[in-house]
Design a protein around this motif. Structure first.
Motif, PDB file in Angstrom:
ATOM      1  N   ASP A 177     -10.693  -0.337   1.465  1.00 59.33           N
ATOM      2  CA  ASP A 177     -10.139  -1.103   0.352  1.00 59.33           C
ATOM      3  C   ASP A 177      -9.039  -2.043   0.834  1.00 59.33           C
ATOM      4  N   VAL A 178      -8.315  -1.622   1.876  1.00 61.17           N
ATOM      5  CA  VAL A 178      -7.260  -2.464   2.437  1.00 61.17           C
ATOM      6  C   VAL A 178      -7.877  -3.705   3.083  1.00 61.17           C
TER       7      VAL A 178
ATOM      8  N   LEU B 160      -7.088   2.211  10.046  1.00 57.12           N
ATOM      9  CA  LEU B 160      -7.476   0.806   9.978  1.00 57.12           C
ATOM     10  C   LEU B 160      -8.071   0.305  11.291  1.00 57.12           C
ATOM     11  N   THR B 161      -7.577   0.839  12.412  1.00 50.80           N
ATOM     12  CA  THR B 161      -8.116   0.397  13.706  1.00 50.80           C
ATOM     13  C   THR B 161      -9.502   0.975  13.983  1.00 50.80           C
ATOM     14  N   GLU B 162      -9.912   1.950  13.193  1.00 52.17           N
ATOM     15  CA  GLU B 162     -11.256   2.525  13.368  1.00 52.17           C
ATOM     16  C   GLU B 162     -12.323   1.755  12.600  1.00 52.17           C
ATOM     17  N   LEU B 163     -11.899   0.789  11.792  1.00 52.48           N
ATOM     18  CA  LEU B 163     -12.833   0.020  10.975  1.00 52.48           C
ATOM     19  C   LEU B 163     -13.252  -1.271  11.682  1.00 52.48           C
ATOM     20  N   ASP B 164     -14.370  -1.818  11.222  1.00 54.30           N
ATOM     21  CA  ASP B 164     -14.821  -3.111  11.721  1.00 54.30           C
ATOM     22  C   ASP B 164     -14.145  -4.211  10.897  1.00 54.30           C
TER      23      ASP B 164
ATOM     24  N   VAL C 120       0.819  -1.220   0.000  1.00 59.11           N
ATOM     25  CA  VAL C 120       0.000   0.000   0.000  1.00 59.11           C
ATOM     26  C   VAL C 120       0.849   1.264   0.000  1.00 59.11           C
ATOM     27  N   LEU C 121       2.132   1.148   0.311  1.00 57.48           N
ATOM     28  CA  LEU C 121       2.995   2.318   0.376  1.00 57.48           C
ATOM     29  C   LEU C 121       3.571   2.647  -1.005  1.00 57.48           C
TER      30      LEU C 121
ATOM     31  N   ASP D  65      -3.230   0.562  -5.015  1.00 62.56           N
ATOM     32  CA  ASP D  65      -3.476   1.994  -4.872  1.00 62.56           C
ATOM     33  C   ASP D  65      -4.868   2.118  -4.254  1.00 62.56           C
ATOM     34  N   TYR D  66      -4.933   2.210  -2.939  1.00 60.36           N
ATOM     35  CA  TYR D  66      -6.241   2.198  -2.284  1.00 60.36           C
ATOM     36  C   TYR D  66      -6.836   3.605  -2.221  1.00 60.36           C
ATOM     37  N   LEU D  67      -8.156   3.659  -2.323  1.00 64.57           N
ATOM     38  CA  LEU D  67      -8.870   4.935  -2.227  1.00 64.57           C
ATOM     39  C   LEU D  67      -9.296   5.216  -0.792  1.00 64.57           C
ATOM     40  N   THR D  68      -9.719   4.179  -0.099  1.00 62.82           N
ATOM     41  CA  THR D  68     -10.133   4.314   1.293  1.00 62.82           C
ATOM     42  C   THR D  68      -9.517   3.168   2.097  1.00 62.82           C
TER      43      THR D  68
END
Length: 513
Positions: free
Chosen positions: A230-231, A253-257, A198-199, A224-227
């Motif tokens: 996507d990861v 990422l830690t804010e996602l479910d 992703v980098l 190439d992630y948009l949000t």
């Protein structure tokens, strides 16, 4: 040695892999090691076909994909030097990199090339679309591995300093090879690993995602992630085991479910580009209980310096760890002598991972690249980082402070001078100071302080709010998103030191605390 012939160190990277195993996955399909080796040879042959002299610089300004993934290997195989350009940069910064590197060729996406004006492209630099390179990779003759020497120049990576424009760090074939060997070793990468890239590949950390995974025989998936979501989707769909990131990405990422079964697929998390906070470490450990966490510290001039083994993360959450394989890290006093335990000193990186200096910049090279301290077992040139650290009795290092004014935001190294120069170019701005202020999501955000010129003398009618709007518009047009100030503050005067210069320390104390 292959069939009795010497081949360059970095050409060994793909040749080590099992020919039948997947090496590159993505929207363009999956390629095995054997297929990717042929694709690499074709791209190298296409580059060689331009008839450039050995050591000519070839820049790439493209999105993540097969071309971007193979350029770090293809250009050196063709006897050329790769100059990757961050896709987020805009035309003025790209123009500087092209001119400074003396690039003879720029490969870019059509949309990016269209943003360049006649004055942005140096005379003798030819432009080619990424599509042309992709087409060349699909068929035709392939160039065999090269016989380049370990010390031959392979890449120039541009990194911003605290003052002035980005400077090019010169990396040899051996630098790139040993970086891959070292990281694959301490991360314990295997042929069963799948790395989500992703980098940006323009960063040494981002580029090493590829090379270290390939050295271990694993598979890479450029994204190439948009949000951030996507990861999560890619980890699930591609059975990703390894993810490298910077603190702001981990916060997102830690804010996602994360479904438990998806989080369990990750076996390895690596962090650089800024320190992890204790709270963020706790969140990562709770969210990804089956993943080993590797905090790391590095600088482009010496690639990577230290890492903290996962087993020590809970007991030493604030530590930078100790030297990575093939690196020697010393903590020294101003006179070059080694400090005692727990005594602050400058981190000095010695050994074969040290770069060859800054491209065509002897003055700045002499400031950073100096003879190794007498205590070094390697000797030769070392990188004096300018960072103050402490070493405890176990040999673990702790970061104390940075001597320069570099702003590190979302894993990007930002030059305050670039922002300040763009702001002062606006009529009505007399002086500008860019500072890094603490930000939970970014690590640091940019705060821009402005002092207006005497509007009466300049015959202007702009007031404070209007001037700020003018500066915001200028910065949005000239600088990438990651360099935009979070806030602009107008001041009537700047504090001065006894020499009459702006007292940046006083400003930082008042506004960046």
């Amino acid at each position: 040695m292959v069939d009795g012939a010497r081949i360059s160190p970095i050409d060994h990277i793909l040749l080590r892999g099992d020919p039948a195993r997947p090496a590159l996955d993505g929207r363009s399909g999956t390629q095995s090691y054997a297929e990717l080796e042929r694709t690499l040879g074709r791209l190298a042959a296409w580059l060689a076909g331009f008839g450039l002299e050995k050591g000519a610089r070839v820049a790439s300004w493209i999105a993540k994909g097969p071309v971007a993934a193979l350029m770090p290997l293809a250009a050196p195989r063709a006897g050329l030097v790769h100059v990757p350009v961050n896709p987020l940069l805009k035309h003025a910064q790209v123009a500087h990199i092209l001119a400074d590197s003396g690039a003879a060729l720029l490969i870019g996406t059509a949309s990016r090339l269209a943003t360049l004006g006649a004055g942005d492209v140096p005379e003798g630099c030819h432009l080619h679309r990424e599509d042309d390179a992709a087409c060349a990779m699909s068929g035709g003759d392939a160039l065999d591995p090269s016989d380049a020497a370990p010390d031959d120049l392979a890449a120039i990576l541009y990194t911003s300093g605290s003052t002035g424009r980005p400077k090019g760090v010169m990396l040899s074939h051996a630098n790139l090879w040993l970086g891959a060997v070292s990281v694959a070793d301490y991360l314990k990468l295997t042929a069963q690993d799948r790395t989500l890239c992703v980098l940006p590949f323009s960063f040494d950390y981002g580029q090493n995602q590829l090379l270290s995974t390939w050295f271990a025989g694993g598979c890479v998936y450029p994204l190439d992630y948009l949000t951030p979501r996507d990861v999560v989707k890619s980890v699930d769909r591609r059975d990703i085991t390894t993810l490298a990131g910077v603190p702001p990405l981990w916060v997102q990422l830690t804010e996602l479910d994360w479904p438990q079964e998806v989080a369990a697929k990750l076996r390895r998390l690596t962090n650089s580009g800024g320190a992890l906070t204790r709270s963020l470490v706790a969140k990562l450990r709770a969210l990804f209980p089956k993943a080993d966490l590797y905090p790391m510290y590095g600088l482009t001039e010496a690639f990577r310096s230290t890492y903290l083994p996962p087993a020590l993360v809970d007991s030493h959450p604030d530590s930078m760890g100790s030297a990575i394989p093939h690196a020697e890290i010393l903590v020294v006093r101003p006179d070059g002598s080694v400090t005692d335990d727990d005594e602050p000193g400058e981190l000095v990186h010695c050994g074969p991972l040290v770069a060859q200096g800054y491209w065509r910049d002897a003055a700045r090279t002499a400031e950073r690249f100096k003879p190794a301290p007498k205590a070094s077992r390697y000797g030769g040139m070392a990188v004096w980082s300018g960072d103050t650290v402490r070493r405890d009795a176990q040999g673990l290092l702790t970061f104390v402070g940075r001597d320069d004014a570099m702003i590190k935001s979302a894993g990007n190294r930002i030059s305050p001078t670039e922002i300040e120069e763009a702001a002062v170019a606006v009529d009505g701005v007399a002086e500008a100071v860019a500072l890094g202020v603490k930000d939970e999501r970014l690590g640091q955000a940019v705060l821009l302080l402005l002092r207006g010129a005497s509007l009466e003398l300049k015959g202007l009618e702009l007031k404070g709010p209007e001037l700020k709007d003018e500066v915001e518009a200028r910065l949005k047009a000239e600088l990438p998103n990651f360099m935009q100030p979070r806030e602009i503050v107008m001041l009537s005067e700047f504090p001065r030191n006894p020499n009459g210069k702006i007292d940046r320390v006083a400003l930082a104390r008042e506004y960046a605390a």
